[in-house]
Design an enzyme around this catalytic site. Structure first.
Site, PDB file in Angstrom:
ATOM      1  N   ASP A  58       0.832  -1.207   0.000  1.00 59.07           N
ATOM      2  CA  ASP A  58       0.000   0.000   0.000  1.00 59.07           C
ATOM      3  C   ASP A  58       0.866   1.256   0.000  1.00 59.07           C
ATOM      4  O   ASP A  58       1.970   1.265   0.545  1.00 59.07           O
ATOM      5  CB  ASP A  58      -0.923  -0.017   1.222  1.00 59.07           C
ATOM      6  N   TRP A 114       2.812   7.899  -2.831  1.00 60.48           N
ATOM      7  CA  TRP A 114       4.192   8.065  -3.306  1.00 60.48           C
ATOM      8  C   TRP A 114       4.192   8.971  -4.543  1.00 60.48           C
ATOM      9  O   TRP A 114       5.009   9.887  -4.657  1.00 60.48           O
ATOM     10  CB  TRP A 114       4.794   6.697  -3.648  1.00 60.48           C
ATOM     11  N   ARG A 133      -1.044   8.788 -10.331  1.00 60.20           N
ATOM     12  CA  ARG A 133      -1.040   7.594  -9.469  1.00 60.20           C
ATOM     13  C   ARG A 133      -0.477   6.373 -10.202  1.00 60.20           C
ATOM     14  O   ARG A 133       0.176   5.521  -9.595  1.00 60.20           O
ATOM     15  CB  ARG A 133      -2.467   7.296  -8.985  1.00 60.20           C
ATOM     16  N   THR A 178     -10.914  -7.126  -4.634  1.00 62.14           N
ATOM     17  CA  THR A 178     -12.250  -7.119  -5.251  1.00 62.14           C
ATOM     18  C   THR A 178     -12.900  -5.739  -5.118  1.00 62.14           C
ATOM     19  O   THR A 178     -13.800  -5.407  -5.880  1.00 62.14           O
ATOM     20  CB  THR A 178     -13.157  -8.191  -4.606  1.00 62.14           C
ATOM     21  N   ASN A 196     -11.062  -2.907  -5.399  1.00 58.97           N
ATOM     22  CA  ASN A 196     -10.314  -1.927  -6.202  1.00 58.97           C
ATOM     23  C   ASN A 196     -10.997  -1.602  -7.549  1.00 58.97           C
ATOM     24  O   ASN A 196     -10.647  -0.617  -8.199  1.00 58.97           O
ATOM     25  CB  ASN A 196      -8.872  -2.385  -6.437  1.00 58.97           C
ATOM     26  N   ARG A 230       2.051  -4.803   6.139  1.00 56.46           N
ATOM     27  CA  ARG A 230       1.359  -3.783   5.350  1.00 56.46           C
ATOM     28  C   ARG A 230       2.192  -2.510   5.373  1.00 56.46           C
ATOM     29  O   ARG A 230       2.539  -2.006   6.444  1.00 56.46           O
ATOM     30  CB  ARG A 230      -0.037  -3.478   5.903  1.00 56.46           C
ATOM     31  N   SER A 276      -7.972  -4.917   4.952  1.00 55.79           N
ATOM     32  CA  SER A 276      -8.620  -4.656   3.664  1.00 55.79           C
ATOM     33  C   SER A 276      -8.954  -5.947   2.895  1.00 55.79           C
ATOM     34  O   SER A 276      -8.671  -6.072   1.707  1.00 55.79           O
ATOM     35  CB  SER A 276      -7.749  -3.729   2.808  1.00 55.79           C
TER      36      SER A 276
END
Ligand code: IPE
Ligand code: IPE
Ligand code: MG
Length: 228
Positions: free
Chosen positions: A14, A19, A27, A60, A62, A175, A183
């Site tokens: 993640d 970033w 993105r 699922t 996203n 994570r 998540s």
């Protein structure tokens, strides 16, 4: 300090978007940089002797992102599937996918099956790619399969009906990106996993972070409900 190496690590990769945002980039470039971090992390894990790494690449949920971002992620997956998994990493790599593969675009679903088949005889290291994966979807899928075949669920057989059948449960879930949640990742399989939440954004992950993860894990005492 004696290092205990986990057999199986799950990574929730993640922080790609943040970033990119910090650098005023789209993105999608964060995701592209994330693929480079993936190679660094996998090579470091291979060097430590980790046997399984599972990476969360697309959940699922996203699909609810803007179409442009979903398309960019699918295109990255298209590029990734073309890699030569015998020579891409420090060692030849077996690749397995977990998730609702039939719910992916046809060309990706076909490629997934080809990559799995062509790498199936590699023994030392297995990269498990969670793609269109959701733990709730996985559990529903397992329940339906058991009902269809008339199997009664037990503590022992439930794992055989999950997407991860044959893969040992993760010892450690990491994570990045600072959020402290799962998540919808490997909910059943992580029943006795250790957890590590890092502030580092995924594209910044490198060998040093993997070394720190190994040190932290080595200090954990795993009790599985027992008294030591
Ligand atoms: C994780 O990075 C990658 C995927 C979910 C595909 P994000 O895209 O969630 O990055 P942040 O959380 O917005 O920074
Ligand atoms: C989890 O990250 C999914 C992946 C890393 C593929 P998200 O960024 O989608 O999770 P939430 O929305 O912050 O919980
Ligand atoms: Mg995120």
């Amino acid at each position: 300090m004696k290092i205990t190496v986990p057999k199986h690590i799950g990574f929730i990769m993640d922080g790609n978007g943040r970033w990119a945002k910090k650098r005023l980039l789209p993105r999608s470039l964060g995701h592209r940089e994330g693929v480079k971090a993936l190679k660094r992390v996998i090579d470091a894990c291979i060097d430590y002797g980790v046997e399984y790494v599972t990476v969360y690449t697309f959940s699922t949920e996203n699909w609810n992102r803007p179409k442009k971002e979903v398309d960019a992620l699918m295109n990255l997956i298209r590029e990734f599937k073309d890699k030569d998994f015998k020579n891409e990493f420090n060692k030849p790599v077996r690749v397995r996918f977990i998730g609702n593969i039939d719910g992916l675009p046809d060309d990706i679903a076909t490629a997934v099956k080809e990559v799995e088949l062509s790498s199936k005889d590699v023994k030392d290291f297995c990269l498990v790619i969670a793609l269109n994966y959701g733990a709730k979807d996985e559990i529903v899928h397992a329940c339906n399969k058991m009902r269809e075949t008339g199997v009664v669920a037990t503590n022992e057989n439930i794992g055989d009906y999950l997407y991860t059948a044959g893969i040992p449960d993760p010892d450690l879930i990491v994570r990045t990106g600072g959020e402290k949640r799962l998540s919808n990742f490997l909910l059943l399989q992580s029943a006795y996993a250790e957890f590590e939440f890092l502030d580092v954004l995924w594209p910044d992950m490198d060998k040093k972070d993997v070394a720190q993860i190994m040190k932290d894990y080595s200090k954990r005492e795993r009790k599985y409900g027992r008294v030591k």
